[in-house]
Design a protein around this motif. Structure first.
Motif, PDB file in Angstrom:
ATOM      1  N   VAL A  67      78.492  54.324  86.794  1.00 48.03           N
ATOM      2  CA  VAL A  67      77.207  53.649  86.562  1.00 48.03           C
ATOM      3  C   VAL A  67      77.045  53.329  85.086  1.00 48.03           C
ATOM      4  N   GLU A  71      76.624  49.675  83.349  1.00 51.06           N
ATOM      5  CA  GLU A  71      75.390  49.410  82.608  1.00 51.06           C
ATOM      6  C   GLU A  71      75.690  48.984  81.174  1.00 51.06           C
ATOM      7  N   GLU A  95      79.593  47.190  94.560  1.00 49.74           N
ATOM      8  CA  GLU A  95      78.137  47.312  94.495  1.00 49.74           C
ATOM      9  C   GLU A  95      77.656  47.367  93.050  1.00 49.74           C
ATOM     10  N   LEU A  96      78.314  48.180  92.226  1.00 51.52           N
ATOM     11  CA  LEU A  96      77.906  48.292  90.829  1.00 51.52           C
ATOM     12  C   LEU A  96      78.126  46.980  90.079  1.00 51.52           C
ATOM     13  N   ALA A  98      78.014  43.982  91.371  1.00 46.10           N
ATOM     14  CA  ALA A  98      76.983  43.045  91.820  1.00 46.10           C
ATOM     15  C   ALA A  98      75.645  43.351  91.151  1.00 46.10           C
ATOM     16  N   GLN A  99      75.303  44.631  91.017  1.00 46.69           N
ATOM     17  CA  GLN A  99      74.059  45.003  90.345  1.00 46.69           C
ATOM     18  C   GLN A  99      74.094  44.606  88.873  1.00 46.69           C
ATOM     19  N   ALA A 100      75.244  44.812  88.237  1.00 47.29           N
ATOM     20  CA  ALA A 100      75.361  44.495  86.812  1.00 47.29           C
ATOM     21  C   ALA A 100      75.207  43.002  86.564  1.00 47.29           C
ATOM     22  N   THR A 102      73.346  40.917  88.026  1.00 43.01           N
ATOM     23  CA  THR A 102      71.937  40.504  88.037  1.00 43.01           C
ATOM     24  C   THR A 102      71.246  40.789  86.709  1.00 43.01           C
ATOM     25  N   LYS A 103      71.805  41.691  85.897  1.00 43.70           N
ATOM     26  CA  LYS A 103      71.196  42.054  84.619  1.00 43.70           C
ATOM     27  C   LYS A 103      71.824  41.331  83.435  1.00 43.70           C
TER      28      LYS A 103
END
Length: 319
Positions: A67, A71, A95-96, A98-100, A102-103
């Motif tokens: 994570v 980040e 998953e990580l 894809a989340q990253a 978006t940021k």
């Protein structure tokens, strides 16, 4: 108490620690490698990813470190074929990632990557094109005005390469003041943990590359022991890296007295990086009488006493 700034001195120590971690890992001592890796003061995105692997290979959960890696800006590119760690954690990594995404400021990152591509195309071309290289600096300046220094951590190399600082390598500026605004900005980002000291040292090596023959680039220091937070230590480390990478080069250190000159020379030797060139490549370079990495000793550092220099300055020249 607030955490002390992460300085270039700490970076150099962590770099040596990382080399020892790799040696332990290659020797099969995974637990000692992990224990030593945990002593690193500040991890890069890839440092967190590497620690996650060590934790997993010693029976722990790598999730927390992964994570942090994403980040901080890691852009994960799987190996071909994927290794065992990637296969086991493929769903989490996707998953990580894809989340990253978006940021991230994807548009800004893409502009930085295009800038690096243009720079490399010019560098590999038949001749140096000063106008096009100048245009690249203009683009870099625009990116800085819009959002500050673009960290190498957010680019596709995960902070391993020099990022947009590569643009500064091809300007052929022969005066230190051209590099100083970028260096100050990069160092502030390093102290804030948003950029790698490797990028700061890379920029200083380009400054050395073009200014070392002019005998005009004086460096201020506060303490001749050059502790971790001394303003001269980044330049000392960059001089050391350039001498180690180019084994035929020598440097002349001018200082107001012999004690200062000797102390600076000894620090240059002390902070030299490990040579990781494969032995067969090293032998090939030597056989063709080409410049090659070589260990740094005091014999390659010439000391010059110049009483006209201020006592808190040294001057360097390099052949």
């Amino acid at each position: 108490m607030a955490q002390a700034p992460y300085t270039v001195g700490q970076y150099l120590r962590d770099k040596r620690t990382g080399e020892r971690v790799t040696a332990l890992y290659n020797a099969g001592d995974l637990r000692s490698a992990l224990e030593l890796h945990r002593t690193i003061t500040a991890c890069s995105p890839w440092g967190h990813f590497w620690r996650a692997r060590l934790i997993w290979e010693t029976g722990g959960s790598p999730n927390e470190e992964l994570v942090q890696a994403f980040e901080q800006g890691i852009q994960f590119t799987p190996n071909t074929p994927p290794d065992s760690f990637e296969l086991v954690h493929s769903a989490l990594l996707r998953e990580l990632e894809a989340q990253a995404v978006t940021k991230r400021n994807v548009h800004r990152i893409a502009r930085c990557e295009r800038l690096i591509e243009r720079d490399q195309e010019l560098a590999s071309g038949p001749r140096h094109d000063s106008l096009s290289n100048r245009a690249n600096v203009d683009t870099l300046d625009q990116l800085i005005r819009e959002g500050g220094w673009p960290s190498s951590y957010s680019l596709g190399d995960g902070g391993i390469g020099a990022g947009v600082a590569i643009v500064l390598a091809h300007q052929q500026w022969d005066e230190a003041h051209h590099f100083q605004p970028y260096q100050a900005l990069i160092e502030r980002e390093c102290l804030a943990g948003r950029e790698s000291w490797m990028v700061a040292l890379f920029t200083l090596q380009q400054r050395i590359r073009y200014t070392a023959r002019n005998k005009t680039d004086t460096i201020a220091f506060k303490d001749i022991a050059l502790p971790d937070n001394d303003p001269a230590l980044p330049m000392v480390a960059a001089i050391s890296e350039r001498l180690t990478a180019n084994g035929h080069k020598q440097v002349w250190i001018h200082a107001a007295d012999s004690t200062s000159a000797q102390a600076i020379a000894e620090r240059i030797v002390l902070v030299q990086p490990a040579i990781d060139t494969p032995p067969e490549v090293l032998e090939m370079l030597k056989a063709h009488n080409m410049d090659h990495p070589a260990p740094l000793t005091l014999e390659r550092i010439n000391l010059v006493v110049d009483p006209m220099l201020p006592r808190d300055r040294f001057l360097y020249r390099m052949n």
